[in-house]
Design an enzyme around this catalytic site. Structure first.
Site, PDB file in Angstrom:
ATOM      1  N   GLN A 118       0.845   4.567  -5.337  1.00 21.56           N
ATOM      2  CA  GLN A 118       0.837   3.163  -5.765  1.00 21.56           C
ATOM      3  C   GLN A 118       0.371   3.070  -7.213  1.00 21.56           C
ATOM      4  OE1 GLN A 118      -2.457   0.890  -4.221  1.00 21.56           O
ATOM      5  NE2 GLN A 118      -1.283  -1.008  -4.105  1.00 21.56           N
ATOM      6  N   GLU A 238      -2.489  -4.941   2.851  1.00 21.02           N
ATOM      7  CA  GLU A 238      -3.333  -3.800   2.524  1.00 21.02           C
ATOM      8  C   GLU A 238      -4.774  -4.097   2.941  1.00 21.02           C
ATOM      9  OE1 GLU A 238      -3.257  -2.746  -1.631  1.00 21.02           O
ATOM     10  OE2 GLU A 238      -4.956  -1.377  -1.424  1.00 21.02           O
ATOM     11  N   GLU A 370     -16.714  -8.369  -4.895  1.00 19.96           N
ATOM     12  CA  GLU A 370     -17.023  -9.573  -5.671  1.00 19.96           C
ATOM     13  C   GLU A 370     -15.765 -10.418  -5.850  1.00 19.96           C
ATOM     14  OE1 GLU A 370     -17.906  -6.498  -6.415  1.00 19.96           O
ATOM     15  OE2 GLU A 370     -20.098  -6.564  -6.290  1.00 19.96           O
TER      16      GLU A 370
HETATM   17  C1  LIG Z   1     -10.956   5.855  -4.754  1.00 22.02           C
HETATM   18  C2  LIG Z   1     -10.049   4.844  -5.390  1.00 22.02           C
HETATM   19  C3  LIG Z   1      -8.686   4.871  -5.104  1.00 22.02           C
HETATM   20  C4  LIG Z   1      -7.819   3.969  -5.727  1.00 22.02           C
HETATM   21  N1  LIG Z   1      -6.481   4.073  -5.487  1.00 22.02           N
HETATM   22  C5  LIG Z   1      -5.613   3.289  -6.193  1.00 22.02           C
HETATM   23  C6  LIG Z   1      -4.203   3.465  -6.075  1.00 22.02           C
HETATM   24  O1  LIG Z   1      -3.713   4.307  -5.312  1.00 22.02           O
HETATM   25  N2  LIG Z   1      -3.393   2.704  -6.839  1.00 22.02           N
HETATM   26  C7  LIG Z   1      -3.873   1.755  -7.679  1.00 22.02           C
HETATM   27  O2  LIG Z   1      -3.083   1.090  -8.331  1.00 22.02           O
HETATM   28  N3  LIG Z   1      -5.209   1.554  -7.823  1.00 22.02           N
HETATM   29  C8  LIG Z   1      -6.089   2.314  -7.095  1.00 22.02           C
HETATM   30  N4  LIG Z   1      -7.449   2.145  -7.257  1.00 22.02           N
HETATM   31  C9  LIG Z   1      -7.938   1.188  -8.250  1.00 22.02           C
HETATM   32  C10 LIG Z   1      -8.642  -0.012  -7.668  1.00 22.02           C
HETATM   33  O3  LIG Z   1      -7.733  -0.907  -7.150  1.00 22.02           O
HETATM   34  C11 LIG Z   1      -9.525  -0.612  -8.779  1.00 22.02           C
HETATM   35  O4  LIG Z   1     -10.576   0.286  -8.978  1.00 22.02           O
HETATM   36  C12 LIG Z   1     -10.056  -1.966  -8.424  1.00 22.02           C
HETATM   37  O5  LIG Z   1      -9.043  -2.908  -8.501  1.00 22.02           O
HETATM   38  C13 LIG Z   1     -11.204  -2.397  -9.350  1.00 22.02           C
HETATM   39  O6  LIG Z   1     -10.818  -2.313 -10.674  1.00 22.02           O
HETATM   40  P1  LIG Z   1     -11.703  -1.545 -11.768  1.00 22.02           P
HETATM   41  O7  LIG Z   1     -12.009  -0.214 -11.213  1.00 22.02           O
HETATM   42  O8  LIG Z   1     -11.006  -1.616 -13.039  1.00 22.02           O
HETATM   43  O9  LIG Z   1     -13.067  -2.351 -11.816  1.00 22.02           O
HETATM   44  P2  LIG Z   1     -13.327  -3.682 -12.633  1.00 22.02           P
HETATM   45  O10 LIG Z   1     -12.221  -4.630 -12.409  1.00 22.02           O
HETATM   46  O11 LIG Z   1     -13.677  -3.329 -14.019  1.00 22.02           O
HETATM   47  O12 LIG Z   1     -14.587  -4.241 -11.889  1.00 22.02           O
HETATM   48  C14 LIG Z   1     -15.900  -3.734 -12.081  1.00 22.02           C
HETATM   49  C15 LIG Z   1     -16.875  -4.607 -11.320  1.00 22.02           C
HETATM   50  O13 LIG Z   1     -16.813  -5.934 -11.794  1.00 22.02           O
HETATM   51  C16 LIG Z   1     -16.589  -6.839 -10.736  1.00 22.02           C
HETATM   52  N5  LIG Z   1     -15.771  -7.955 -11.194  1.00 22.02           N
HETATM   53  C17 LIG Z   1     -14.565  -7.901 -11.794  1.00 22.02           C
HETATM   54  N6  LIG Z   1     -14.114  -9.129 -12.049  1.00 22.02           N
HETATM   55  C18 LIG Z   1     -15.058  -9.993 -11.608  1.00 22.02           C
HETATM   56  C19 LIG Z   1     -15.178 -11.409 -11.587  1.00 22.02           C
HETATM   57  N7  LIG Z   1     -14.223 -12.194 -12.054  1.00 22.02           N
HETATM   58  N8  LIG Z   1     -16.289 -11.949 -11.039  1.00 22.02           N
HETATM   59  C20 LIG Z   1     -17.252 -11.156 -10.536  1.00 22.02           C
HETATM   60  N9  LIG Z   1     -17.202  -9.812 -10.539  1.00 22.02           N
HETATM   61  C21 LIG Z   1     -16.109  -9.235 -11.061  1.00 22.02           C
HETATM   62  C22 LIG Z   1     -15.891  -6.037  -9.689  1.00 22.02           C
HETATM   63  O14 LIG Z   1     -16.092  -6.601  -8.413  1.00 22.02           O
HETATM   64  C23 LIG Z   1     -16.566  -4.694  -9.842  1.00 22.02           C
HETATM   65  O15 LIG Z   1     -17.770  -4.696  -9.122  1.00 22.02           O
HETATM   66  C24 LIG Z   1      -8.336   3.016  -6.626  1.00 22.02           C
HETATM   67  C25 LIG Z   1      -9.713   2.995  -6.895  1.00 22.02           C
HETATM   68  C26 LIG Z   1     -10.561   3.889  -6.307  1.00 22.02           C
HETATM   69  C27 LIG Z   1     -12.017   3.840  -6.656  1.00 22.02           C
END
Ligand SMILES: Cc1cc2nc3c(=O)[nH]c(=O)nc-3n(C[C@H](O)[C@H](O)[C@H](O)COP(=O)(O)OP(=O)(O)OC[C@H]3O[C@@H](n4cnc5c(N)ncnc54)[C@H](O)[C@@H]3O)c2cc1C
Lengths: 384, 374
Positions: A118, A238, A370
């Site tokens: 994905q 999902e 969150e």
């Molecule tokens: C093990 C693992 C597998 C994954 N597999 C896939 C995959 O197969 N394909 C894919 O496309 N993605 C995948 N992901 C990505 C996953 O979907 C993202 O990590 C997730 O969407 C969070 O985005 P970020 O890591 O950029 O964190 P950020 O968006 O930077 O968030 C960091 C923190 O800020 C908080 N936050 C963000 N916005 C707000 C808001 N508006 N208000 C309050 N708090 C907020 C979040 O809750 C989080 O605690 C995977 C991630 C992991 C860790």
């Protein structure tokens, strides 16, 4: 309202359990006999794809049957399916794919011969997924897209044959517009996959770099610029799947059994009120969450479709998963520390630490907690 | 009451900070833990040269006559830097035991060698039967013409792989779980009948399971009198807990601070993450809880140093809070970093794992809460 299973449902439950007992691979065969297991499920009439509708070869379960089916599969710890093909892409293909695409991709998805990954998240687009920047430019002759950009956290990209991918075809208008859903072969020379090692040292996620990847327009799902709508529908599915409620029921039973083996004073750790109360609290919440899942399912059967309420299941389900893994860490005591292939301490301690570490991701992926709360606040409670 | 650091203590703190900022990046640390013993010899020699190993020993044996507080200052900085050298094992546990209970000869033979950086020691106390119970000692020491024979098992002995001497609890009389009848022995790891299973711990350190089969220890290997070691063992555990608490506090500070930094930088939804109130509050909670642990750690250290009656209760409360808050802060540091929090490339993951192991040592959160409520 009727909370009892009907005669038919009970008969179905027995049929499922009998099937599992007769066919479930044991021990290491879980890995070597996976295919046979899924073949046997298929021979039952679509049990390998329990969520698919009948016209695509699914079993046509009622919501109650599906609930029973999922529950028994989890209870008996049957081999899990890698979700990307069967669980995530297939529903999108079924709803938005062309006839050709369905014929081309569904068989490989179903028999597991084609691995999918994905490609949604990007360095700048995590929670704010609509901020994605990977660019897809339509060629002058209109036959292919030229794709450039970077994906990150792509689970199993390193073993995937194909990636379903969100790309940007236009940057005018709202961020959510101008996103296009493409299917991209991973063996394209313009794709480079780099491993990311996560907490605890495992490799399942990757960075995927796309440089001048040519994707035929025939690999586009639905209309250009409508990718967001297609993907959003899927995210709801999902989330429902990520709650892992029945797995937690099983995991909690195991955690109790583990704690019973840990000598504490004159009894075991399970005799210690502080530990027992934590187990009890989890058990009570799981009972409630199980029934919440049933309520969600009954909405689906009433034709309402899993709405933003699926966020409740994801939010609470992952929290419970994490708390159960903490119980195991606590029961392991000092044996939570060793990190090696060698048998140090009780058997359960070895898996406990890696599950705890890896499990921290469950409240991050599939919509971080969150952000789930924001979804509930906004779409269910009408708060801004 | 004066809770501020003396100017000497501030200098000590500065020198540890300087060492870490110039020589202890995460990638350097990865190199240190990659070798078999899990730390770097030349770092250890620097500790000696800088006088850090001498700090708490008495002047009579070449030490600087400092207090437990001085060690705590160092350990807090070690926690921030995720330092892996065997300071806690060698100085806080093994060295202190010798200083507190050793004969003149034992002190003379051991303490100057530690101070020079030539002797690594460790303390083996936990046994598989009930590792959190310091009195659960099934290892037997049988008296035998002027010496002893030791047989039994010890678990999770940190730094045994590099130790020149191992301090070990064994039973000279009484039942398996009696507080009376336990003695302490200084054992040579190369002794016949002693076998080790070495392994890495999840935080990158090294520990061992130790098996003793009829291991011969001469009379001069006995530390203190026979059968009366329980009190000293509890005292050593308390020092271990205080030391780990200081380290944990350093790690927690690093975690909450880097989370603040990260959320100020990281943009989502056209805002820095730090703009979102729920995250502001979470980081505020991390900071508040961190401060509570820090306060209790100072208090417990003072009480233990003074030998006050309610020191023990405060130490139970401290270890409880270290585990609980360590978990809260490390989990939220990962959560607020999102996917980035899960990568082994960032220090976050390493603090997370160190705090996990700290919770597991000397009895975890639940264990100490139960002790605290009595
Ligand atoms: C093990 C693992 C597998 C994954 N597999 C896939 C995959 O197969 N394909 C894919 O496309 N993605 C995948 N992901 C990505 C996953 O979907 C993202 O990590 C997730 O969407 C969070 O985005 P970020 O890591 O950029 O964190 P950020 O968006 O930077 O968030 C960091 C923190 O800020 C908080 N936050 C963000 N916005 C707000 C808001 N508006 N208000 C309050 N708090 C907020 C979040 O809750 C989080 O605690 C995977 C991630 C992991 C860790």
């Amino acid at each position: 309202m009727n909370t009892e299973f009907s005669e038919d449902d009970l008969a179905f439950q027995k049929k499922v359990v009998d099937f599992i007992k007769a066919n479930l691979p044991k021990g290491m065969e879980m890995w070597t006999k996976r295919n046979e297991w899924f073949q046997a499920l298929k021979a039952q009439g679509g049990w390998d794809v329990p969520k698919w509708p009948v016209e695509f070869g699914g079993p046509g379960f009622t919501p109650t049957q599906r609930y029973i089916f999922d529950m028994e599969m989890a209870r008996h710890a049957t081999p899990p399916q890698i979700p990307f093909g069967v669980g995530m892409l297939a529903p999108i293909l079924m709803n938005h794919g062309s006839k050709e695409q369905i014929n081309r991709f569904m068989p490989g998805i179903r028999d597991g011969s084609v691995n999918w990954c994905q490609g949604y998240s990007e360095p700048g687009a995590g929670s704010d997924l609509a901020n994605l920047k990977t660019k897809a430019e339509l060629s002058e002759d209109g036959t292919y897209y030229l794709v450039n950009g970077q994906k990150i956290w792509t689970t199993l990209a390193h073993i995937a044959h194909w990636m379903f991918c969100l790309t940007r075809t236009s940057s005018s208008g709202a961020k959510q517009e101008g996103i296009t859903f493409l299917l991209i072969p991973m063996d394209d020379p313009g794709i480079e996959t780099r491993p990311i090692i996560t907490l605890g040292g495992s490799h399942s996620v990757n960075e995927v770099y796309l440089t001048d990847v040519k994707v035929p327009v025939t690999n586009r799902i639905g209309e250009e610029g409508k990718g967001w709508t297609y993907a959003k529908g899927l995210l709801v599915h999902e989330r429902t799947g990520l709650a892992g409620i029945q797995h937690s029921v099983l995991a909690l039973e195991k955690a109790k059994a583990n704690a019973r083996t840990v000598k504490t004073g004159d009894g075991s750790l399970m005799d210690l009120p502080s530990f027992k109360n934590k187990v009890g609290a989890l058990e009570a919440e799981l009972l409630a969450l199980e029934f919440t899942e049933l309520r969600t399912l009954s909405q689906v059967s009433a034709g309402e479709g899993p709405g933003p309420e699926s966020s409740i299941l994801k939010l609470k389900g992952t929290e419970i998963q994490q708390r159960i893994s903490e119980l195991n860490i606590e029961a392991a005591g000092i044996y939570a520390a060793p990190w090696s292939g060698q048998p140090i301490g009780p058997d359960f301690a070895r898996g406990a630490t890696s599950s705890y570490l890896g499990g921290r991701a469950t409240t991050i992926y599939g919509g971080a907690s969150e952000v789930q709360k924001d979804v509930i606040a906004k779409n269910v409670l009408g708060l801004g | 009451m004066d809770l501020s650091l003396t100017s000497e203590q501030r200098l000590l703190q500065d020198s540890v900070q300087k060492f870490i900022s110039t020589q202890y990046s995460i990638s350097e640390r990865n190199n240190f833990i990659a070798n078999d013993q899990g730390y770097d010899n030349s770092n250890w020699q620097q500790f000696a040269d800088l006088g850090w190993l001498a700090m708490t020993f008495s002047e009579e044996f070449g030490g600087l006559g400092g207090s437990l507080v001085d060690s705590m200052i160092m350990l807090e900085e070690f926690g921030k830097g995720l330092v892996v050298e065997p300071f806690l094992s060698t100085v806080i546990l093994f060295g202190a035991a010798v200083e507190l209970a050793g004969s003149q000869e034992q002190k003379q033979a051991i303490i100057p060698a530690i101070i020079e950086g030539n002797l690594i020691g460790t303390f083996a106390y936990a046994e598989p039967v009930e590792p959190t119970n310091l009195s659960a000692v099934q290892t037997k020491a049988t008296a035998e013409d002027s010496g002893f024979r030791l047989s039994g098992m010890k678990s999770l002995v940190f730094n045994a792989v590099s130790a020149d001497k191992i301090l070990l609890s064994a039973r000279t009389s009484g039942g398996d779980f009696d507080a009376d009848g336990i003695s302490l022995f200084i054992v040579d790891p190369a002794a016949n009948g002693l076998t080790r299973t070495d392994y890495a711990t999840v935080d990158g350190l090294r520990a061992s399971e130790i098996n003793l089969e009829q291991v011969r220890v001469e009379r001069d290997g006995l530390l203190g009198k026979t059968g009366t070691a329980s009190k000293l063992i509890q005292g050593l555990a308390n020092r271990g807990i205080l030391g780990l608490a200081a380290e944990a506090i350093g790690a927690m500070e690093a975690l909450y601070k880097s989370t603040i930094e990260y959320t100020k930088q990281r943009q989502q939804f056209d805002h820095p993450l730090a703009d979102f109130q729920v995250l502001k509050h979470r980081m505020t909670e991390m900071f508040v809880e961190y401060n509570l642990v820090k306060s209790l750690c100072m208090k417990a250290t003072m009480l233990e140093t003074q030998g006050t009656a309610d020191a023990q209760r405060n130490i139970h409360a401290l270890k409880y809070l270290v585990g609980k808050t360590g978990r809260f802060i490390s989990q939220n540091a990962v959560q607020l970093h999102g996917g980035m929090g899960m990568t082994e490339d960032l220090p976050i993951a390493h603090y997370f794992k160190r705090l996990l192991v700290i919770d597991a040592q000397f009895g975890n959160t639940d264990h100490h809460l139960n002790k605290f409520v009595g």
